[in-house]
Design a protein around this motif. Structure first.
Motif, PDB file in Angstrom:
ATOM      1  N   ASN A 135       0.849  -1.178   0.000  1.00 26.14           N
ATOM      2  CA  ASN A 135       0.000   0.000   0.000  1.00 26.14           C
ATOM      3  C   ASN A 135       0.891   1.236   0.000  1.00 26.14           C
ATOM      4  N   TYR A 136       0.422   2.282  -0.669  1.00 25.72           N
ATOM      5  CA  TYR A 136       1.177   3.525  -0.708  1.00 25.72           C
ATOM      6  C   TYR A 136       0.598   4.602   0.195  1.00 25.72           C
ATOM      7  N   ASN A 137      -0.678   4.523   0.510  1.00 23.31           N
ATOM      8  CA  ASN A 137      -1.296   5.545   1.349  1.00 23.31           C
ATOM      9  C   ASN A 137      -2.291   4.907   2.300  1.00 23.31           C
ATOM     10  N   PRO A 138      -1.927   4.534   3.480  1.00 21.12           N
ATOM     11  CA  PRO A 138      -0.614   4.759   4.086  1.00 21.12           C
ATOM     12  C   PRO A 138       0.402   3.739   3.554  1.00 21.12           C
ATOM     13  N   LEU A 139       1.664   4.138   3.632  1.00 17.47           N
ATOM     14  CA  LEU A 139       2.722   3.255   3.146  1.00 17.47           C
ATOM     15  C   LEU A 139       2.808   2.008   4.017  1.00 17.47           C
ATOM     16  N   ARG A 140       2.773   0.849   3.363  1.00 17.40           N
ATOM     17  CA  ARG A 140       2.962  -0.425   4.057  1.00 17.40           C
ATOM     18  C   ARG A 140       3.943  -1.238   3.215  1.00 17.40           C
ATOM     19  N   ALA A 141       5.094  -1.512   3.809  1.00 15.79           N
ATOM     20  CA  ALA A 141       6.140  -2.239   3.094  1.00 15.79           C
ATOM     21  C   ALA A 141       6.725  -3.309   4.003  1.00 15.79           C
ATOM     22  N   TYR A 142       7.095  -4.422   3.398  1.00 16.12           N
ATOM     23  CA  TYR A 142       7.700  -5.540   4.124  1.00 16.12           C
ATOM     24  C   TYR A 142       9.080  -5.798   3.522  1.00 16.12           C
ATOM     25  N   VAL A 143      10.087  -5.770   4.380  1.00 15.58           N
ATOM     26  CA  VAL A 143      11.458  -6.011   3.950  1.00 15.58           C
ATOM     27  C   VAL A 143      11.804  -7.459   4.272  1.00 15.58           C
ATOM     28  N   HIS A 144      12.247  -8.199   3.252  1.00 14.71           N
ATOM     29  CA  HIS A 144      12.649  -9.592   3.454  1.00 14.71           C
ATOM     30  C   HIS A 144      13.893  -9.629   4.336  1.00 14.71           C
ATOM     31  N   LYS A 145      13.967 -10.597   5.221  1.00 14.87           N
ATOM     32  CA  LYS A 145      15.082 -10.678   6.172  1.00 14.87           C
ATOM     33  C   LYS A 145      16.411 -10.956   5.491  1.00 14.87           C
ATOM     34  N   GLN A 146      16.381 -11.621   4.354  1.00 13.80           N
ATOM     35  CA  GLN A 146      17.633 -11.966   3.690  1.00 13.80           C
ATOM     36  C   GLN A 146      17.808 -11.153   2.411  1.00 13.80           C
ATOM     37  N   GLY A 147      19.001 -10.721   2.203  1.00  9.72           N
ATOM     38  CA  GLY A 147      19.394 -10.076   0.964  1.00  9.72           C
ATOM     39  C   GLY A 147      20.712 -10.702   0.548  1.00  9.72           C
ATOM     40  N   PHE A 148      21.347 -10.132  -0.425  1.00  8.18           N
ATOM     41  CA  PHE A 148      22.663 -10.649  -0.797  1.00  8.18           C
ATOM     42  C   PHE A 148      23.477  -9.552  -1.454  1.00  8.18           C
ATOM     43  N   ALA A 149      24.768  -9.793  -1.556  1.00 10.69           N
ATOM     44  CA  ALA A 149      25.694  -8.876  -2.213  1.00 10.69           C
ATOM     45  C   ALA A 149      26.271  -9.577  -3.431  1.00 10.69           C
ATOM     46  N   ARG A 150      26.457  -8.815  -4.510  1.00 15.65           N
ATOM     47  CA  ARG A 150      27.103  -9.342  -5.718  1.00 15.65           C
ATOM     48  C   ARG A 150      28.439  -8.621  -5.880  1.00 15.65           C
ATOM     49  N   PHE A 151      29.467  -9.369  -6.277  1.00 14.75           N
ATOM     50  CA  PHE A 151      30.813  -8.824  -6.379  1.00 14.75           C
ATOM     51  C   PHE A 151      31.374  -8.973  -7.789  1.00 14.75           C
ATOM     52  N   CYS A 152      32.216  -8.019  -8.159  1.00 15.00           N
ATOM     53  CA  CYS A 152      32.973  -8.133  -9.401  1.00 15.00           C
ATOM     54  C   CYS A 152      34.114  -9.117  -9.181  1.00 15.00           C
ATOM     55  N   THR A 153      34.510  -9.798 -10.242  1.00 13.54           N
ATOM     56  CA  THR A 153      35.622 -10.748 -10.137  1.00 13.54           C
ATOM     57  C   THR A 153      36.975 -10.057 -10.271  1.00 13.54           C
ATOM     58  N   ALA A 154      37.006  -8.884 -10.889  1.00  8.39           N
ATOM     59  CA  ALA A 154      38.264  -8.151 -11.076  1.00  8.39           C
ATOM     60  C   ALA A 154      38.352  -7.011 -10.071  1.00  8.39           C
ATOM     61  N   LYS A 155      39.543  -6.767  -9.576  1.00 10.58           N
ATOM     62  CA  LYS A 155      39.754  -5.643  -8.666  1.00 10.58           C
ATOM     63  C   LYS A 155      39.559  -4.335  -9.415  1.00 10.58           C
ATOM     64  N   TYR A 156      38.986  -3.371  -8.700  1.00 10.43           N
ATOM     65  CA  TYR A 156      38.629  -2.080  -9.301  1.00 10.43           C
ATOM     66  C   TYR A 156      39.847  -1.226  -9.604  1.00 10.43           C
ATOM     67  N   SER A 157      39.783  -0.532 -10.720  1.00  8.64           N
ATOM     68  CA  SER A 157      40.779   0.456 -11.093  1.00  8.64           C
ATOM     69  C   SER A 157      40.048   1.603 -11.774  1.00  8.64           C
ATOM     70  N   SER A 158      40.485   2.816 -11.503  1.00  7.76           N
ATOM     71  CA  SER A 158      39.883   3.976 -12.162  1.00  7.76           C
ATOM     72  C   SER A 158      40.716   4.443 -13.350  1.00  7.76           C
ATOM     73  N   SER A 159      41.672   3.637 -13.747  1.00  6.62           N
ATOM     74  CA  SER A 159      42.530   3.976 -14.880  1.00  6.62           C
ATOM     75  C   SER A 159      41.710   4.072 -16.171  1.00  6.62           C
TER      76      SER A 159
END
Length: 127
Positions: free
Chosen positions: A71-95
């Motif tokens: 619902n948006y008015n009033p706002l009703r939101a449910y946040v799932h307890k689990q999330g995840f992170a995704r990573f790049c395989t290569a180390k970052y460079s700004s070159s």
């Protein structure tokens, strides 16, 4: 202060398709001349690329958290307890020489799975 980087993302594509970085806004004119007018499915969003992103182990990452809004008015939101992170395989460079290396700039699994360092067991995701 160094040069700004810009990221161009197509509006109607997914899985990292069509995303690229540029170092000068003037490059957009050259790109547009090669690719014609951007209409409908070909429209892009351009935004300033974060110069010094937060890194984990020298790698870029993103967080996925699922939220159900009932619902948006009033706002009703449910946040799932689990999330995840995704990573790049290569180390970052700004070159500037690394602007085309999608393995250090995009966390999409569909992009990362082509890396020699991709781990099939966890798919670059950490829960």
């Amino acid at each position: 202060q160094g040069k700004s980087l810009w990221i161009m993302k197509p509006c109607a594509k997914c899985q990292g398709v069509g995303i690229f970085l540029i170092s000068k806004l003037s490059q957009i004119k050259k790109w547009a001349a090669r690719n014609g007018d951007a209409t409908g499915r070909d429209q892009y969003v351009i935004s300033r690329y974060i110069d010094q992103p937060l890194l984990v182990g020298g790698r870029k990452f993103d967080l996925r958290i699922y939220v159900l809004v009932t619902n948006y008015n009033p706002l009703r939101a449910y946040v799932h307890k689990q999330g995840f992170a995704r990573f790049c395989t290569a180390k970052y460079s700004s070159s500037p020489t690394d602007l085309d290396n999608v393995l250090m700039h995009l966390t999409n699994v569909s992009v990362q799975k082509h890396s020699e360092d991709y781990n099939e067991d966890h798919g670059g995701k950490w829960h």
